[in-house]
Design a protein around this motif. Structure first.
Motif, mmCIF file in Angstrom:
data_model
loop_
_atom_site.group_PDB
_atom_site.id
_atom_site.type_symbol
_atom_site.label_atom_id
_atom_site.label_comp_id
_atom_site.label_asym_id
_atom_site.label_seq_id
_atom_site.Cartn_x
_atom_site.Cartn_y
_atom_site.Cartn_z
ATOM 1 N N GLN A 71 0.961 -0.956 0.137
ATOM 2 C CA GLN A 71 -0.162 0.093 -0.327
ATOM 3 C C GLN A 71 0.983 1.159 0.195
ATOM 4 N N ARG A 72 1.850 1.313 0.866
ATOM 5 C CA ARG A 72 2.723 2.375 0.839
ATOM 6 C C ARG A 72 3.519 2.497 -0.438
ATOM 7 N N TRP A 73 3.285 1.098 -1.121
ATOM 8 C CA TRP A 73 4.640 1.724 -2.402
ATOM 9 C C TRP A 73 3.500 1.703 -3.476
ATOM 10 N N MET A 74 2.296 1.863 -3.523
ATOM 11 C CA MET A 74 1.172 2.033 -4.435
ATOM 12 C C MET A 74 1.209 3.747 -3.837
ATOM 13 N N LEU A 75 1.136 3.784 -3.328
ATOM 14 C CA LEU A 75 0.550 5.445 -2.974
ATOM 15 C C LEU A 75 1.492 6.537 -3.301
ATOM 16 N N ARG A 76 3.352 5.789 -3.187
ATOM 17 C CA ARG A 76 4.257 6.767 -4.022
ATOM 18 C C ARG A 76 4.559 6.386 -4.793
ATOM 19 N N HIS A 77 4.095 5.541 -5.694
ATOM 20 C CA HIS A 77 3.998 5.482 -6.823
ATOM 21 C C HIS A 77 2.370 5.228 -7.694
ATOM 22 N N GLN A 78 1.790 6.363 -7.925
ATOM 23 C CA GLN A 78 0.526 6.479 -8.000
ATOM 24 C C GLN A 78 0.371 6.048 -9.564
ATOM 25 N N ALA A 79 1.166 7.026 -10.292
ATOM 26 C CA ALA A 79 0.867 6.836 -11.369
ATOM 27 C C ALA A 79 1.233 5.226 -12.218
ATOM 28 N N THR A 126 0.754 2.404 -10.360
ATOM 29 C CA THR A 126 -0.199 1.493 -9.915
ATOM 30 C C THR A 126 -0.905 1.632 -11.189
ATOM 31 N N THR A 127 -1.396 2.819 -11.315
ATOM 32 C CA THR A 127 -2.926 2.730 -12.529
ATOM 33 C C THR A 127 -2.452 2.800 -13.904
#
Length: 410
Positions: free
Chosen positions: A63-71, A73-74
């Motif tokens: 979750q923390r990694w996805m919050l830091r790399h939102q683009a 992840t999308t």
């Protein structure tokens, strides 16, 4: 005073002097310390060490990694979704194009035998056994009358044969079935110099005609109830009992095909059809439990609405309006039946045809009042539907017209 007492008094005096000297020394030291230390200073306990947090879990790290790399992840989610849809479409298209053919012997002769039990002249049943013959099976159609036998022979197919079975006379039926068993046990030759082979009993397909006229329970006579139960339920059970020893010895599969849209909804005026469907469903459930011990698979096909070409052409010729929703092509049913026959462990229940699964879920989970409201209870009398649907068309199409009206009203 004796010498001993004098010595004792002297020792006590010396001890008291030493104790007074030690006490004065400690008092002087304490006074010096009080002079150096503030008077109001109190002892303060040191703070406890900080509590160490447990290490983060894998989900928290993700979750923390996805919050830091939102683009990123999308983009990854979009790629997975589109890839899954593409893979699903590819698998479905490849599965539809896959050739389904029965096994043959080394000499090229047909070896797999299928027995079809049902209404011989019914468009759905006839389309099914004709398709099985085209796919390479040796198909035997149970014919209890001379008209049924003549109808099967009129198809002019070499490997489509009638199987006479007189259910009225049990002894005659046993003799007729004994000839079928002998056919499976003896060797066959495709031509003179070919290697001999045996026939393999692959499966028995039960296609009872569960359709009946729309009428209330009050208007249905006891003779009509008896005829429906004898022709649609008891004949199916008796035929299955006759074939059971052969089915168990050859580990053949048993398939029951029944229309399920109207019985699932339990509509008014369809008491006979719902009763026949419930009896057959209970029978196949018990049969599956018993044959499971013999390692024999039993499958129940719950059929929805199908586009039967012969029925569709007749409806257009008679001026029947085209349904708003497109029916499932009949090839879907044929492919599913073939897959169940050749599978090592076929599914217990198959929903095939548009509306089969949806109406099954609706009938099992929704209250009867909601189903009645969906079907427009009170808006149109049931007799009007009876007048609009011709009885011979409804029977010939396995109730496809009735299903279309159900879906249009829903």
């Amino acid at each position: 005073m004796t010498d001993a007492s004098q010595i004792f008094d002297y020792a006590r005096k010396q001890f008291n002097d030493i104790a007074e000297d030690v006490e004065r020394h400690f008092e002087s030291v304490a006074g010096q310390l009080r002079g150096y230390l503030p008077v109001d200073t109190s002892f303060v306990r040191p703070p406890p060490p900080p509590r160490r947090l447990p290490p983060p879990s894998t989900l928290q790290v993700a979750q923390r990694w996805m919050l830091r790399h939102q683009a990123l992840t999308t983009a990854a989610v979009a790629f997975v979704v589109t890839g899954s849809i593409g893979a699903f479409v590819f698998v479905r298209s490849r599965d539809g194009k896959r050739k389904r053919r029965a096994k043959r012997s080394a000499s090229g002769a047909r070896t797999d035998v299928v027995v079809v039990v049902g209404a011989v002249a019914n468009p759905l049943t006839s389309a099914l056994y004709l398709d099985l013959e085209r796919r390479g099976f040796v198909v035997y159609v149970v014919a209890s009358t001379s008209e049924d036998e003549q109808y099967v022979r009129s198809q002019s197919r070499i490997d489509l044969l009638p199987l006479n079975l007189d259910l009225v006379d049990p002894f005659a039926a046993q003799e007729q079935l004994a000839r079928f068993k002998a056919l499976l046990e003896r060797e066959h030759l495709a031509f003179d110099s070919a290697e001999p082979h045996h026939l393999n009993f692959t499966g028995m397909i039960l296609v009872p005609d569960t359709q009946s006229t729309i009428a209330s329970i009050n208007d249905t006579s006891s003779e009509e109830w008896s005829d429906a139960l004898n022709a649609k339920v008891l004949n199916t059970i008796a035929t299955t009992q006759l074939f059971l020893p052969t089915i168990i010895s050859h580990k053949a599969k048993v398939l029951l095909l029944t229309p399920s849209v109207t019985p699932a909804l339990k509509l008014a005026g369809h008491a006979v059809e719902s009763t026949v469907y419930g009896a057959l469903e209970g029978f196949v459930s018990s049969l599956a439990a018993e044959l499971k011990q013999e390692d024999v698979s039993v499958s129940h096909f719950k059929l929805g609405n199908f586009d039967i070409p012969s029925v569709t052409i007749k409806q257009r010729r008679d001026g029947v309006p085209k349904p708003m929703l497109r029916a499932t092509p009949l090839r879907k049913l044929h492919d599913s039946v073939f897959d169940a026959l050749v599978a090592s462990r076929p599914r217990r229940t198959w929903h095939v045809g548009r509306g089969s699964l949806a109406y099954d879920v609706i009938g099992n989970w929704m209250p009867p009042a909601v189903i009645g409201w969906m079907m427009g209870a009170g808006r149109r009398p049931a007799q009007a539907v009876v007048e609009e649907v011709r009885e011979e068309e409804m029977v010939g199409s396995q109730g496809s017209l009735t299903w279309e009206k159900i879906e249009q009203e829903a």
